[in-house]
Design a protein around this motif. Sequence first.
Motif, mmCIF file in Angstrom:
data_model
loop_
_atom_site.group_PDB
_atom_site.id
_atom_site.type_symbol
_atom_site.label_atom_id
_atom_site.label_comp_id
_atom_site.label_asym_id
_atom_site.label_seq_id
_atom_site.Cartn_x
_atom_site.Cartn_y
_atom_site.Cartn_z
ATOM 1 N N LEU A 244 0.780 -1.221 -0.046
ATOM 2 C CA LEU A 244 -0.082 -0.059 -0.122
ATOM 3 C C LEU A 244 0.965 1.244 -0.122
ATOM 4 N N TYR A 245 1.901 1.339 0.912
ATOM 5 C CA TYR A 245 2.781 2.576 0.988
ATOM 6 C C TYR A 245 3.466 2.723 -0.579
ATOM 7 N N HIS A 246 3.705 1.576 -1.113
ATOM 8 C CA HIS A 246 4.381 1.617 -2.364
ATOM 9 C C HIS A 246 3.546 2.314 -3.458
ATOM 10 N N VAL A 247 2.275 2.018 -3.499
ATOM 11 C CA VAL A 247 1.312 2.374 -4.459
ATOM 12 C C VAL A 247 0.976 3.936 -4.225
ATOM 13 N N ILE A 248 0.816 4.107 -2.838
ATOM 14 C CA ILE A 248 0.499 5.660 -2.723
ATOM 15 C C ILE A 248 1.754 6.455 -2.891
ATOM 16 N N THR A 249 2.764 6.140 -2.411
ATOM 17 C CA THR A 249 3.918 6.875 -2.747
ATOM 18 C C THR A 249 4.222 7.040 -4.122
ATOM 19 N N THR A 250 4.194 5.908 -4.709
ATOM 20 C CA THR A 250 4.582 6.208 -6.439
ATOM 21 C C THR A 250 3.458 7.213 -7.081
ATOM 22 N N VAL A 251 2.399 6.875 -6.656
ATOM 23 C CA VAL A 251 1.391 7.872 -7.345
ATOM 24 C C VAL A 251 1.683 9.377 -6.902
ATOM 25 N N ILE A 252 2.348 9.609 -5.698
ATOM 26 C CA ILE A 252 2.715 11.076 -5.208
ATOM 27 C C ILE A 252 3.635 11.495 -6.246
ATOM 28 N N THR A 253 4.719 10.555 -6.751
ATOM 29 C CA THR A 253 5.907 11.245 -7.344
ATOM 30 C C THR A 253 5.390 11.135 -8.970
ATOM 31 N N LEU A 254 4.481 10.154 -9.313
ATOM 32 C CA LEU A 254 4.059 10.269 -10.645
ATOM 33 C C LEU A 254 3.162 11.391 -11.034
ATOM 34 N N THR A 255 2.489 11.976 -9.879
ATOM 35 C CA THR A 255 1.488 13.107 -10.161
ATOM 36 C C THR A 255 2.582 14.332 -10.388
ATOM 37 N N ALA A 256 3.664 14.460 -9.271
ATOM 38 C CA ALA A 256 4.566 15.311 -9.393
ATOM 39 C C ALA A 256 5.358 15.586 -10.880
ATOM 40 N N ALA A 257 5.600 14.329 -11.359
ATOM 41 C CA ALA A 257 6.037 14.305 -12.748
ATOM 42 C C ALA A 257 5.198 15.180 -13.808
ATOM 43 N N LEU A 258 4.132 14.544 -13.730
ATOM 44 C CA LEU A 258 2.951 15.252 -14.656
ATOM 45 C C LEU A 258 3.151 16.780 -14.467
ATOM 46 N N SER A 259 2.801 17.104 -13.083
ATOM 47 C CA SER A 259 2.573 18.478 -12.897
ATOM 48 C C SER A 259 3.984 19.369 -13.251
ATOM 49 N N TYR A 260 4.897 18.815 -13.064
ATOM 50 C CA TYR A 260 6.363 19.242 -13.664
ATOM 51 C C TYR A 260 6.532 19.427 -15.157
ATOM 52 N N PHE A 261 5.927 18.225 -15.804
ATOM 53 C CA PHE A 261 6.127 18.273 -17.248
ATOM 54 C C PHE A 261 5.190 19.474 -17.788
ATOM 55 N N ALA A 262 3.712 19.553 -16.982
ATOM 56 C CA ALA A 262 2.957 20.455 -17.322
ATOM 57 C C ALA A 262 3.446 22.172 -17.577
ATOM 58 N N MET A 263 4.301 22.291 -16.088
ATOM 59 C CA MET A 263 4.926 23.602 -15.965
ATOM 60 C C MET A 263 6.308 23.611 -16.920
ATOM 61 N N ALA A 264 6.954 22.730 -17.070
ATOM 62 C CA ALA A 264 8.105 22.776 -17.902
ATOM 63 C C ALA A 264 7.511 23.171 -19.322
ATOM 64 N N THR A 265 6.641 22.840 -19.884
ATOM 65 C CA THR A 265 6.259 22.921 -21.174
ATOM 66 C C THR A 265 5.317 24.272 -21.170
ATOM 67 N N GLY A 266 5.162 24.967 -20.143
ATOM 68 C CA GLY A 266 4.261 26.112 -20.235
ATOM 69 C C GLY A 266 2.773 25.991 -20.058
ATOM 70 N N HIS A 267 2.522 24.748 -19.531
ATOM 71 C CA HIS A 267 1.017 24.534 -19.098
ATOM 72 C C HIS A 267 0.970 24.875 -17.715
ATOM 73 N N GLY A 268 -0.331 24.923 -17.214
ATOM 74 C CA GLY A 268 -0.705 25.026 -15.768
ATOM 75 C C GLY A 268 -0.189 26.579 -15.228
ATOM 76 N N VAL A 269 0.071 27.219 -16.240
ATOM 77 C CA VAL A 269 0.541 28.646 -15.708
ATOM 78 C C VAL A 269 -0.468 29.689 -16.321
ATOM 79 N N SER A 270 -0.714 30.814 -15.623
ATOM 80 C CA SER A 270 -1.281 32.138 -16.162
ATOM 81 C C SER A 270 -0.722 33.191 -15.636
ATOM 82 N N VAL A 271 -0.974 34.518 -16.267
ATOM 83 C CA VAL A 271 -0.490 35.659 -15.842
ATOM 84 C C VAL A 271 -1.465 36.443 -15.100
ATOM 85 N N HIS A 272 -0.884 36.689 -13.647
ATOM 86 C CA HIS A 272 -1.598 37.236 -12.596
ATOM 87 C C HIS A 272 -1.487 38.915 -12.770
#
Length: 281
Positions: free
Chosen positions: A60-88
Amino acid sequence: TATASATHVAPIPTVMPDTPIEQFVGDAGSRTLWVVFVLMLLASAGFTALSWRIPVSKRLYHVITTVITLTAALSYFAMATGHGVSVHKIYVRHQHDHVPDTTEVIHRQVFWARYVDWSITTPLLILDLGLLAGMNGAHITMAIIADLIMVLTGLFAAYGSEGTPQKWGWYTIACIAYIFVIWHLALNGGSAASAKGQKLRSFFVAIGGYTLLLWTAYPIVWGFADGSRKVGVDGEIIAYAVLDVLAKGVFGAWLLFTHRSMAETDVEVGGFWANGLNREG
Ligand code: RET
């Protein structure tokens, strides 16, 4: 004009600059986002590999912890490619005694992808810690809901208008929610962990204290970055990058390696969470 359309600014004459101050990502920030994307992918692969010979009932910890870093990878991919950002667009009014007031206009990038990431990963981190301590479902649920309130009100704060209660009001609400999270983990988590013995308690105190230190740095970074804007977008990216690697990657490795050698860390929830689907492990 921009002043008239912003309802929170009184319609008193003010001098607006021709060009706004731009706070945008630079080379260092962009490179950092890509580096963390790769690190989070590697961590996800590593955590998956660590679960290889572990029976499903102890994964169970392996599953939860892997989903944590995988989600971070997705969000960093978004930010690195200029997604998930807006100008305030931020308007800061400066009052002067003898000349017309001036308004400072700042255009700053806000990476809202972080808040999407946090709304998935911080509840999972709490779940890891809650299961480790052996907290009951009610307390884990309350801690997770307080955590979601913290992240979402933090997002509102990031888009709050200057000089209104929006920004620091939401920030204060987020901090109160954060105190609830700590409260639940420290008190209920602490006493639940004690019931699992001295060894488990020591580990919970160590990894919980580590988590507390790191998590508390996030609202401080926010205060200097989105809050007072003393730190630019690159500085913000680098600070959060270091924290994310420590709070997700190093945290996960510590938890999973300790779980290998310490039987007390086993999840005691029973039912389908721990062993309902596969009892031979
Ligand atoms: C905000 C701003 C509003 C006030 C508070 C915050 C707290 C954020 C925290 C984030 C933790 C993130 C982690 C991410 C990945 O590992 C939203 C910054 C209190 C505690 C641990």
